[in-house]
Every structure is written in structure tokens, then in C-alpha cells.
Design an enzyme around this catalytic site. Structure first.
Site, PDB file in Angstrom:
ATOM      1  CB  THR A  49      -0.923   0.004   1.232  1.00  0.00           C
ATOM      2  OG1 THR A  49      -1.585  -1.255   1.322  1.00  0.00           O
ATOM      3  CG2 THR A  49      -1.950   1.104   1.141  1.00  0.00           C
ATOM      4  CB  THR A  50       4.030   2.065   1.774  1.00  0.00           C
ATOM      5  OG1 THR A  50       3.441   1.750   3.044  1.00  0.00           O
ATOM      6  CG2 THR A  50       4.943   3.253   1.955  1.00  0.00           C
ATOM      7  CE1 TYR A 112     -17.033   1.047  -0.649  1.00  0.00           C
ATOM      8  CE2 TYR A 112     -17.851  -0.710  -2.050  1.00  0.00           C
ATOM      9  CZ  TYR A 112     -18.009   0.536  -1.498  1.00  0.00           C
ATOM     10  OH  TYR A 112     -19.121   1.271  -1.771  1.00  0.00           O
ATOM     11  CE1 TYR A 138      -0.917  -4.760   6.377  1.00  0.00           C
ATOM     12  CE2 TYR A 138      -0.931  -4.274   4.019  1.00  0.00           C
ATOM     13  CZ  TYR A 138      -0.798  -3.855   5.331  1.00  0.00           C
ATOM     14  OH  TYR A 138      -0.561  -2.520   5.603  1.00  0.00           O
ATOM     15  NE  ARG A 143      -3.129   1.891   4.155  1.00  0.00           N
ATOM     16  CZ  ARG A 143      -3.050   3.027   3.460  1.00  0.00           C
ATOM     17  NH1 ARG A 143      -3.988   3.333   2.593  1.00  0.00           N
ATOM     18  NH2 ARG A 143      -2.040   3.852   3.644  1.00  0.00           N
ATOM     19  CE  LYS A 167       2.556  -4.309   6.918  1.00  0.00           C
ATOM     20  NZ  LYS A 167       2.704  -3.433   5.713  1.00  0.00           N
ATOM     21  CB  ILE A 209       6.198  -5.510   6.588  1.00  0.00           C
ATOM     22  CG1 ILE A 209       6.660  -6.957   6.369  1.00  0.00           C
ATOM     23  CG2 ILE A 209       6.138  -4.768   5.249  1.00  0.00           C
ATOM     24  CD1 ILE A 209       5.724  -7.795   5.522  1.00  0.00           C
TER      25      ILE A 209
END
Length: 295
Positions: A49-50, A112, A138, A143, A167, A209
Site C-alpha cells: 500500500t505504501t 470495501y 495482511y 484500510r 503482517k 514490515i
């Protein structure tokens, strides 16, 4: 070697640098890779995402993966992010992306759609069967809008071949404790919350991470390594110096925060792709002041 050994320590969820006109800046990306590996980071996570992956085309993703393989050059493991909320589309991505040199695939919980725990389990079961590489779950409910509960994580860890780790970024220490208590021996558990890593290491996590490792890799990896060695006096001393940075990195948006840091360090151009924008001028000034007093 299982992932608990090969991915122990600090992984960096690397940003995708852009030029002032918005193209991927491969010169800056190479410099970033060298900066992080030269300052103690143990492995690279690309297309997280980063890395602003929602705004990257499929062709750009392939090019970034191949470029990262080339520039890392075997110096460290590479984990590739392959996540989304369309299970069948992800199966196609797992077949089409160049994953041959990856150590593992990192896949975020579907966002979502807000699936049930059974839906999350079935989603990952399908991905694990399709993936040519071990899958790292993850969990990032801030998010995705849905927490993957410890019971679901543990069910996947124990029942589904090719699920190799998680993660965990739910900002939930009791949840971490349940996973760590009941995980299989091979199952990697790393943090996705930079500001919680120190206490999480005391619980037995295998590492992190990280976002902050993009910009302050030396300090952060020293803190992680001290925690892994159960030298928490040293870890706390370093962590105390980083507390303000944790706040600044996430005060408005990730990766706007970390790109502001990297721009102040002269490592990248402070460019993001819409709908993300750079930090406000007030926060940018605080980032500059923090880095000045840290040096």
C-alpha cells in the site's frame, strides 16, 4: 529455510518514487533500495500500500517488480504485494506477474466488500492454492474495513497449505498474543504497526514490515534488532527518539508522510498520484524540524 528464518527482522514497504510529472522514477527507486539495504534493512516489500499500488497500472507493476529484482541483485529477499478485493482477478495476477524471484507474496485482506470471517478464509484459501509462492496474510482493518480475527488467521495457518505468515496491523495487542500463542512453528508473524513494534517484539513477533524504514532505516533496524535480542533498554531508548516520527508519518496519510521525509532527505521528489496529495505545509515544516534535530 522457512519464512520465519528468511524474513526475520525488518522488511521495508518501499515507496514508489515519481518524477515531478508523475512517471515512475527508477533512478530514485534504485537509490532508495541501496539506501535501505545499506542501512540494515533485511528485506524489501514492493507493491505494498505504501507503494501507491492502487494508482499503478499492471504494466508499471511488472516493470517495478523486475527492476527491483535487478537492483536488489540477490542481496536480500523480496516480497511482492498482490492484493485486492476481486478473488478471481487476483488468481489471474498471480499467474501473470513475474514472481519467480520472490520469496513470498503479501496479500491484503479484501477491502470495501467487508466479507465475513468465512469469506476471508475462503478468499485466502483460493489465493494460496493459486500462488506459486508462499502467501503472507495482511490484516489492516484501518484500510480494509474488516478485521481478520485471530481465529481466522490461525485457521488459515493450520489448515491451508502455502499460507506462511501474517503482517498484523490491527493495532490490537491481545489479538497478536492469541496468534503468537497458537501459531504453528513455521508461521511468520510480523508487525505492520511501526509504533507498536517494540512491545510486539517482547511478545515474540518475528519482526516488522515497516514504513519508517524507508526514511530512518538505520535507527529503526537497530531498534528492531535490539528487541529481537530482548535488549529492551536499548530498544526503548531508540524507540523514544522515533515517537514523533511515527506520528508525523501517519498524521495525514501514508505514504504522504514518508514521502515528505524522503523529500527532505533529498532522496525523492515529493510527488504522489491523486487522490493522494503531499503533506500540508504545517506538517512538512514539522518533518523538517524533526529531521534537523535528529541529525
Amino acid at each position: 529455510m522457512n519464512l520465519r528464518q528468511s524474513l526475520r527482522g525488518t522488511g521495508v514497504a518501499i515507496v514508489t518514487p515519481f518524477t515531478a510529472t508523475g512517471e515512475v522514477d527508477y533512478t530514485a527507486l534504485e537509490n532508495l533500495i541501496n539506501f535501505q539495504l545499506g542501512n540494515g534493512v533485511n528485506y524489501i516489500v514492493t507493491l505494498g500500500t505504501t507503494g501507491e499500488t492502487p494508482t499503478l497500472s499492471k504494466e508499471e507493476k511488472k516493470e517495478i517488480i523486475l527492476f527491483t529484482y535487478e537492483k536488489v541483485g540477490g542481496r536480500a529477499p523480496i516480497v511482492v504485494g498482490v492484493g485486492g478485493n476481486n478473488t478471481q482477478e487476483l488468481v489471474k495476477d498471480l499467474a501473470s506477474l513475474p514472481l519467480d524471484k520472490a520469496a513470498a507474496v503479501l496479500s491484503a485482506c479484501p477491502y470495501y466488500n467487508k466479507p465475513s470471517q468465512e469469506g476471508i478464509f475462503q478468499h485466502y484459501k483460493v489465493l494460496a492454492a493459486a500462488s506459486p509462492k508462499p502467501v503472507i496474510l495482511y490484516n489492516v482493518p484501518g484500510r480494509t474495513g474488516r478485521n481478520m480475527e485471530a481465529s481466522t488467521t490461525l485457521r488459515l495457518a493450520h489448515e491451508v497449505p502455502n499460507i506462511a505468515g501474517i503482517k498484523e496491523a490491527a493495532n490490537n495487542l491481545p489479538q497478536c498474543m492469541h496468534i503468537l500463542k497458537n501459531r504453528p512453528d513455521h508461521f511468520l508473524v510480523c508487525s505492520g504497526d511501526d509504533d507498536l513494534v517494540m512491545p510486539q517484539l517482547s511478545l515474540g513477533m518475528d519482526g516488522v514490515i515497516s514504513v519508517i524504514a524507508n526514511t530512518l532505516p538505520k535507527q529503526f533496524t537497530e531498534m528492531v534488532n535490539a528487541g529481537l535480542a530482548f535488549d529492551f533498554a536499548k530498544a526503548k531508548s531508540i524507540n523514544d527518539q522515533l515517537l514523533e516520527a511515527y506520528y508525523l508519518l501517519f498524521a495525514e496519510n501514508n505514504p504522504a508522510g514518508v514521502k515528505a521525509f524522503l523529500a527532505e532527505q533529498g532522496l525523492i521528489t515529493n510527488t504522489l498520484r491523486l487522490p493522494l496529495v503531499p503533506l500540508s505545509a504545517e506538517l512538512q515544516q514539522k518533518v523538517a524540524a524533526y529531521l534537523k534535530q535528529l541529525s
